[in-house]
Design a protein around this motif. Structure first.
Motif, PDB file in Angstrom:
ATOM      1  N   UNK A 543       0.837  -1.200   0.000  1.00 50.16           N
ATOM      2  CA  UNK A 543       0.000   0.000   0.000  1.00 50.16           C
ATOM      3  C   UNK A 543       0.872   1.251   0.000  1.00 50.16           C
ATOM      4  N   UNK A 544       1.923   1.220   0.802  1.00 52.94           N
ATOM      5  CA  UNK A 544       2.819   2.386   0.861  1.00 52.94           C
ATOM      6  C   UNK A 544       3.468   2.628  -0.492  1.00 52.94           C
ATOM      7  N   UNK A 545       3.915   1.570  -1.144  1.00 53.64           N
ATOM      8  CA  UNK A 545       4.578   1.734  -2.442  1.00 53.64           C
ATOM      9  C   UNK A 545       3.664   2.394  -3.462  1.00 53.64           C
ATOM     10  N   UNK A 546       2.402   1.990  -3.481  1.00 59.03           N
ATOM     11  CA  UNK A 546       1.486   2.482  -4.510  1.00 59.03           C
ATOM     12  C   UNK A 546       0.719   3.730  -4.106  1.00 59.03           C
ATOM     13  N   UNK A 547       0.581   3.975  -2.805  1.00 59.53           N
ATOM     14  CA  UNK A 547      -0.264   5.087  -2.360  1.00 59.53           C
ATOM     15  C   UNK A 547       0.480   6.136  -1.540  1.00 59.53           C
ATOM     16  N   UNK A 548       1.775   5.933  -1.309  1.00 60.15           N
ATOM     17  CA  UNK A 548       2.476   6.910  -0.475  1.00 60.15           C
ATOM     18  C   UNK A 548       2.436   8.300  -1.106  1.00 60.15           C
ATOM     19  N   UNK A 549       2.497   8.387  -2.434  1.00 59.86           N
ATOM     20  CA  UNK A 549       2.506   9.699  -3.075  1.00 59.86           C
ATOM     21  C   UNK A 549       1.218  10.454  -2.787  1.00 59.86           C
ATOM     22  N   UNK A 550       0.067   9.780  -2.888  1.00 62.88           N
ATOM     23  CA  UNK A 550      -1.199  10.485  -2.641  1.00 62.88           C
ATOM     24  C   UNK A 550      -1.368  10.790  -1.158  1.00 62.88           C
ATOM     25  N   UNK A 551      -0.885   9.906  -0.271  1.00 60.12           N
ATOM     26  CA  UNK A 551      -0.984  10.166   1.166  1.00 60.12           C
ATOM     27  C   UNK A 551      -0.108  11.352   1.549  1.00 60.12           C
ATOM     28  N   UNK A 552       1.129  11.357   1.062  1.00 61.11           N
ATOM     29  CA  UNK A 552       2.031  12.463   1.414  1.00 61.11           C
ATOM     30  C   UNK A 552       1.518  13.774   0.832  1.00 61.11           C
ATOM     31  N   UNK A 553       1.034  13.751  -0.399  1.00 65.37           N
ATOM     32  CA  UNK A 553       0.490  14.978  -0.981  1.00 65.37           C
ATOM     33  C   UNK A 553      -0.756  15.433  -0.238  1.00 65.37           C
TER      34      UNK A 553
END
Length: 603
Positions: A543-553
């Motif tokens: 999940x972190x690999x695929x969604x970290x960008x949207x979570x951090x943004x």
């Protein structure tokens, strides 16, 4: 004297970065003080500096927003205290003191009680160490979440006397932060495409040599990393002399040229999944079976199907998706190698994994040749193909050259160079840059390839092919893969339901200009229920690999909202969270689809 108390305070926070105090570190001596806020120092040239410990009233800060404030200078303790009082209590102050003279003075003569606050971090070391400290600081998501809310404050001495040091410090910080922002991740679509390839290629792990068993197999033996920079044209023929006295590891771009020259490398490395890698570097190239392929499972599957030699499919260190694969397939702990962002990084990581020394770089220009059209050695696909569009978008830079002076480079090449430098520094590696051109790579020994071979490649190395042949394959089976994937599929189904439920709850929230404070407070409570979902995303490797960008943004956008409960702020927060949750639901749905597709392929 406050030194014992101060040391005790600083030792309580492991994030502080404090260099060694030596006699050569002391460049400024304390002379006298007019009062508690005015002091005089003398440098080694006899110049006297008057420092005044007063807050800079021209500094603008917003106490309603969380920030990271980089403060340059520790000597002005009163300034630090006043700045802290005016700052949001959830902000972080990073105090940077590049002059150990002032740190030494403060350590002995002033109270550092302010550093008992966990959100005040100290860096007191030579400026050359600052990049490593900043990278370490931003290794935590709590820090990355504030990477778009950064401010700078200079204390009195640095405002008045050290403008160049201040500019250099800010430049270093901005460069590292820019890399941090870029490293947050590619597009979600790009990440999912990589996952699809990885899942489709799991079957090839059964034929891959076990990377863990390759650890330190060539300890202390020389390894030559052959890249495709234009400087390779001048010394490529020297490689023939090293064939049996060094491990030759080639990047995919140059392997065809090597074969034409009659040089058969021991390994060829790839890292990109695009079909062009197969079409340009492997299809119909007749790579001998003596050559072993090294690359992650996400490569184009046609490469694995048609390659004649042995396969080594390591896990990619530092990439969460491969940590997920590693864990659910129960691979050995040494199944990872460093791969960075390029095939040359894969080759370098392989040499490190082997324990090779010295590691010798050839064709690693990381800069243009004599003209900006000259980016690769003759005989590569780049002779006839247009330069990669993404690379061409980056602005050009002047950087220090191999032979001194400056050379033209691009941002992406500089990023690659910094990766090499970080590995060399962190692992204390003996690396010889025998490129004889291009950019200077710090922490390497520069030496012509001919002299390097004459000095370090003198003893014959046992057959590399035989060593690889005798290594066992990974202990995995299709049955193991299917059982693991089914278990993961159940988890993702449950998590998607959780995201969908929270999404519907937030959509139903009513926030109007007539809403009472009591109602607005309830809205805040509902919005905060998304936090555990974001935390779960950041804790789960895939999940972190695929969604970290949207979570951090999402965190960047939320942290850009002032911490005031009102209708405007809550509506903005609500819309940000809806966007994030919709993306999460769609992304997890695609992960489910790819797992189901892989399971169907393995029936």
């Amino acid at each position: 004297m406050f030194i014992d108390r101060n040391i005790e305070i600083l030792q309580k926070n492991e994030i502080h970065w404090i260099g060694s105090l030596t006699s050569s570190s002391i460049t400024h001596e304390f002379i006298s003080s007019a009062n508690s806020r005015v002091e005089f120092f003398e440098d080694m040239n006899g110049d006297v500096y008057k420092t005044e410990d007063f807050y800079d009233k021209s500094y603008e800060n917003n106490s309603l927003k969380r920030e990271i404030i980089f403060v340059i200078g520790i000597n002005s303790i009163y300034e630090l205290k006043e700045l802290y009082e005016k700052t949001n209590k959830e902000s972080c102050l990073i105090v940077i003191e590049p002059n150990l003279s002032f740190f030494n003075h403060v350590l002995h003569h002033k109270k550092l009680d302010i550093f008992q606050n966990k959100n005040i971090i100290l860096f007191a070391d030579h400026i050359e160490q600052l990049s490593d400290f900043i990278r370490s600081f931003f290794s935590r998501y709590s820090s990355i979440a504030l990477a778009k809310n950064i401010n700078f404050y200079q204390t009195d001495y640095y405002r008045k006397y050290e403008l160049e040091t201040t500019k250099n410090t800010i430049h270093i910080i901005r460069e590292v932060v820019r890399n941090v922002v870029l490293s947050v991740g590619n597009s979600i679509e790009d990440g999912l495409d990589g996952l699809k390839n990885n899942l489709e290629n799991l079957e090839w792990l059964q034929k891959s040599k076990d990377t863990a068993q390759l650890k330190d197999k060539f300890k202390g033996k020389p390894a030559i990393i052959v890249s495709a920079g234009p400087s390779l044209n001048k010394n490529i023929r020297e490689l023939k002399r090293a064939k049996y006295n060094a491990i030759i590891i080639a990047v995919d771009t140059i392997v065809n040229r090597l074969l034409i020259e009659g040089i058969i490398p021991d390994f060829v490395c790839s890292v990109e999944r695009t079909h062009e890698v197969y079409e340009y570097f492997y299809k119909d190239k007749g790579i001998p079976e003596d050559v072993t392929l090294v690359g992650p499972p996400l490569l184009d599957s046609r490469i694995f199907k048609e390659f004649q030699g042995s396969l080594i499919l390591p896990m990619r260190n530092g990439v969460a998706e491969y940590k997920w694969l590693h864990n659910f397939l129960k691979l050995g702990k040494d199944s990872f190698i460093e791969m960075g962002s390029s095939c040359a990084h894969v080759a370098f990581g392989l040499a490190m994994h082997f324990g090779a020394s010295p590691i010798i770089l050839v064709g690693q220009d990381l800069a243009y040749g004599s003209t900006e059209e000259e980016t690769h050695a003759i005989g590569t696909i780049y002779d006839n193909e247009i330069e990669n569009e993404e690379e061409a978008l980056f602005q050009d830079y002047e950087i220090e050259g191999y032979f001194g002076g400056t050379v033209r480079s691009t941002y992406i090449w500089i990023y690659f160079k910094q990766w090499f430098e970080a590995q060399i520094s962190n692992q204390q590696l003996f690396v010889i840059n025998a490129t004889e051109g291009g950019a200077k790579i710090n922490s390497t020994t520069q030496k012509p390839l001919k002299d390097t071979i004459d000095t370090y490649c003198l003893e014959e190395i046992n057959s590399v092919k035989a060593m690889v042949r005798d290594i066992c394959t990974y202990d995995v089976s299709i049955k193991d893969i299917k059982e693991a994937l089914n278990k993961e599929l159940n988890y993702f189904s449950t998590f998607k339901e959780k995201c969908t439920k929270q999404l519907e709850n937030i959509k139903q929230l009513k926030v109007t200009h007539s809403s009472t404070m009591k109602k607005l407070t309830r809205v805040v409570e509902e919005l905060q229920k998304t936090n555990p979902i974001m935390q779960e995303i950041l804790k789960h490797d895939l999940l972190r690999h695929n969604l970290q960008s949207i979570v951090v943004k999402t965190l960047w956008d939320i942290n850009n909202i002032e911490q005031v409960i009102n209708t405007k702020n809550l509506i903005e927060n609500k819309e940000i969270q809806i966007k994030m949750l919709i993306t999460a639901v769609v992304c997890v749905g695609k992960i489910e689809d790819y797992i189901k597709e892989a399971l169907n392929n393995y029936i």
